[in-house]
Write an enzyme that holds these catalytic residues in place. Structure first.
Site, PDB file in Angstrom:
ATOM      1  CB  SER A 203      -0.797   0.137   1.435  1.00  0.00           C
ATOM      2  OG  SER A 203      -2.049  -1.375   1.029  1.00  0.00           O
ATOM      3  CG  HIS A 249      -1.768   3.650   3.834  1.00  0.00           C
ATOM      4  ND1 HIS A 249      -3.243   3.344   3.558  1.00  0.00           N
ATOM      5  CD2 HIS A 249      -1.587   2.477   3.578  1.00  0.00           C
ATOM      6  CE1 HIS A 249      -3.310   1.890   3.524  1.00  0.00           C
ATOM      7  NE2 HIS A 249      -2.859   1.638   3.411  1.00  0.00           N
TER       8      HIS A 249
END
Length: 298
Positions: A203, A249
């Site tokens: 991610s 993230h």
């Protein structure tokens, strides 16, 4: 707002747009993704990413320009290839192969390579983690996933976002963006998260691709609303669901924005120096964050 013919222009009016290099009477906000000359709708030729001018299209197809014409390049200066998504396919293949190893070898394999600050892990005789000298975890954790849902969602995102971005940047620049953004996400997770909190997944790198895509779309004067809406939705999931390493993230996103800006806005005469130099600066930040956290834990 359109201005009526013949109406006066005051000093506060916005500057006019550049004009098409083939039709000087036509203003345009679009530029050729290869040579960056302004082109009007009549001259735009659709390409894998953005539009090209007729001259670059002819040069690229080899149909009648001087033999010493420059090699066609992507918007970021990369080499145009016959398969602009090859590296994205390879990255997806690597992630799937590693996930298969996780399923085959079990938790011990995942525990050996996932991101971890410093903790005792059952089945290992010594403390495990980056602080224990296992710096490889910053990289290997980017190719591990925790569930079928996790890897399916990430690989679909990688295909949708990564393919067009690879075509725009070229393979070497795209790979640098992917890896450095992912490492930025890993380093921020290591710096902020609890030392015994494990983390894994692609991610961070994918959020880096999101950030770079937004910069690219802004550079090409595309409608920003779709990518911004998709980014907002992903950020809502990031902070609205448990068991998500939001640090990865955010770190990947910031790294992707910084590197993406350098990739598409670097001056042509020093393009590679600026692009890879910025990648180097982000890597220095990764090393600094890692050293700071390691100093806190040992």
């Amino acid at each position: 707002m359109d201005q009526a013919p013949g109406s006066p222009q005051g000093p506060q009016d916005a500057p006019s747009l550049p004009t098409c290099y083939r039709h000087p009477d036509r203003e345009t906000g679009i530029r050729c993704t290869r040579c960056e000359r302004p082109i009007c709708p009549e001259c735009m030729v659709s390409a894998s990413v953005g539009f090209q001018c007729p001259d670059c299209v002819r040069n690229g197809s080899g149909t009648g320009h001087a033999p010493n014409a420059s090699t066609p390049r992507t918007l970021a200066g990369g080499t145009i290839t016959s398969d602009p998504r090859l590296l994205t396919k390879i990255l997806i293949g690597v992630n799937l192969a590693v996930f298969l190893l996780q399923l085959t070898l079990g938790d011990r394999f995942t525990d050996r390579f996932q991101l971890l600050g410093s903790a005792y892990v059952p089945g290992f005789v010594s403390m495990q983690g980056v602080a224990e000298g296992q710096w490889y975890r910053l990289l290997t954790s980017m190719f591990l996933h925790g569930s079928y849902y996790h890897i399916i969602f990430n690989m679909l995102s990688l295909w949708w976002i990564g393919g067009p971005l690879e075509a725009a940047l070229g393979r070497a620049r795209y790979l640098a963006l992917y890896l450095v953004s992912g490492l930025a996400g890993s380093a921020l997770t290591y710096l902020i998260a609890a030392q015994n909190q494990p983390s894994l997944g692609a991610s961070g790198a994918i959020f880096g691709l999101f950030g770079a895509t937004a910069i690219l779309m802004r550079r090409l004067n595309y409608d920003m609303r779709p990518i911004l809406a998709l980014l907002v939705i992903n950020l809502i999931f990031t902070f609205g669901m448990s068991n998500i390493a939001w640090q990865a993230h955010i770190g990947g996103l910031v790294g992707g924005v910084v590197i993406g800006y350098a990739m598409v806005h670097a001056p042509r005469e020093r393009r590679s120096l600026v692009q890879y130099g910025v990648c180097g600066v982000v890597m220095v930040a990764v090393v600094v964050m890692t050293l700071i956290r390691t100093g806190q834990l040992i």
